[in-house]
Design a protein around this motif. Sequence first.
Motif, PDB file in Angstrom:
ATOM      1  N   GLY A 151       0.648  -1.659   0.022  1.00  0.00           N
ATOM      2  CA  GLY A 151      -0.015   0.027   0.403  1.00  0.00           C
ATOM      3  C   GLY A 151       1.038   1.408   0.028  1.00  0.00           C
ATOM      4  N   GLU A 152       0.386   2.628   0.335  1.00  0.00           N
ATOM      5  CA  GLU A 152       0.798   4.163   0.692  1.00  0.00           C
ATOM      6  C   GLU A 152       1.531   3.828  -0.654  1.00  0.00           C
ATOM      7  N   GLY A 153       0.778   3.800  -2.349  1.00  0.00           N
ATOM      8  CA  GLY A 153       1.646   4.139  -3.369  1.00  0.00           C
ATOM      9  C   GLY A 153       2.714   3.538  -3.673  1.00  0.00           C
ATOM     10  N   ARG A 154       2.752   2.003  -2.748  1.00  0.00           N
ATOM     11  CA  ARG A 154       3.971   1.675  -3.526  1.00  0.00           C
ATOM     12  C   ARG A 154       2.899  -0.172  -4.351  1.00  0.00           C
ATOM     13  N   HIS A 155       4.157  -0.871  -5.311  1.00  0.00           N
ATOM     14  CA  HIS A 155       3.274  -1.447  -5.897  1.00  0.00           C
ATOM     15  C   HIS A 155       3.280  -3.283  -5.329  1.00  0.00           C
ATOM     16  N   LYS A 156       1.674  -3.665  -5.797  1.00  0.00           N
ATOM     17  CA  LYS A 156       1.564  -4.915  -5.470  1.00  0.00           C
ATOM     18  C   LYS A 156       3.545  -6.127  -6.259  1.00  0.00           C
ATOM     19  N   SER A 157       3.075  -7.440  -5.554  1.00  0.00           N
ATOM     20  CA  SER A 157       4.126  -7.859  -6.202  1.00  0.00           C
ATOM     21  C   SER A 157       4.513  -9.870  -5.658  1.00  0.00           C
ATOM     22  N   PHE A 158       4.666  -9.986  -6.762  1.00  0.00           N
ATOM     23  CA  PHE A 158       4.898 -11.527  -6.940  1.00  0.00           C
ATOM     24  C   PHE A 158       6.661 -12.236  -6.636  1.00  0.00           C
ATOM     25  N   SER A 159       6.771 -12.934  -5.405  1.00  0.00           N
ATOM     26  CA  SER A 159       8.853 -12.987  -5.563  1.00  0.00           C
ATOM     27  C   SER A 159       8.588 -13.955  -4.982  1.00  0.00           C
TER      28      SER A 159
END
Length: 427
Positions: A151-159
């Motif tokens: 959240g907070e303007g950051r991206h969702k991701s898979f790692s």
Amino acid sequence: MEQTEQAAPQKKKLKLWQRIVIITVAVILALVAALGITFVSVWNNEISSVSSFTKLRDRNDANKEGAVYSMKMKGGYYFDKFLEQGGAKNDTDLIAFITNNITRGLMKVDIGLSDIGCSSFTAQTPAGDRLFGRNYDFDKTNVCILLSDPGEGRHKSFSTVDLNYVGMDIEKDVTGLMNKITCLAAAYAPLDGINDAGVSCGIYMSYQGNLEEVNAVATDQKDPNKKDITSTTMLRLVLDYADNVEEAVALISSYNLHDSANTSFHYMIADASGKSAILEWVPESGTDATDNDGSVRKLNVIYNDDPMYETLRGNTKIPYQWITNFIVTPGYYDGVAEEEMAGLDRYDHINSRLKATGGVVENENAAMEILKEVGRRTWNGGGGCTVHSAVYNLTQKTVLWVANENFGDKTATYSYSLATGELKQVG
């Protein structure tokens, strides 16, 4: 007739000691409730993340396979705070930050050593989807598929995270609450991944240093005007903040790189536009003849449209890019015999496969087939181990993921969509 008035029932008085016991119990219960509320409010994200830690696939020691886990990381895992306080100059600083902020001092995280092979390439499908393929070559180890939404303007991701990097025993399953809490540090140790902007990245060992004297020397930049970052936290920086390759390069350029695990790495980043780049930290002289402490290295960025590819190893200008442990920077291996160039054999094989089709592959399964060909259990006589293989579709923001070279085994194959958030076994 005179009615007899009934006496009102008398209330039984509690003895003093009974009143003291009741009050004490009430106070204790109130304190417990307050502490419980405080604990849940402070640890809410951590509790949710640890609760989601799930085993997807059992280990198979006979085939050098560790177990596969998944975890949904809730909250921002203090990464903004990590960057604001100047990042980390080494693994010790990183461990201290993680211990103080994520595990709240309950346990100390460890950074495991590694001898990583690895291969990656970019390609496209006939329909124009951009793909990023990745093999993670190491040894038997437990891995975790980490799904994050800070959240907070950051991206969702898979790692994907090698749990050896956060101190988990590669010979044992991850069991017990304390071990699972320690695995919260996985947010700081991605080895490859994709975010919801269609940006993908990977890390690859580069075996740098004076090749006649040392096996590998970690990059250790010392620009006093820059903040500091370590290898895997650099990947987290890209996954959380970058909208495209150029943004990723700009972010990375603003930090001193301090490679982790006492070794050296280079990186590849790609986005949904088809642009990709290899990032290498090499001496300005181009070679490592006198580079024995990693402090004199400068960032060199090689994009997939770089003219060098027109002549590199007999190629023509191409729309794809590929990487192994082989350093791409021209002149780096001057005076070095080809048999001493790490990863050159796999580098040439991937190049030849992509060159034959102009970088076009039919689909994710066809890209996975190329990864299969350079899997370490069979490549060049075998003996190694590819822990996981992934094909990231940067256009569709999806993932095809295979554990431990079990290509074609649907029970070892997983798919993920950043749009739906669904991770599922193909079989």
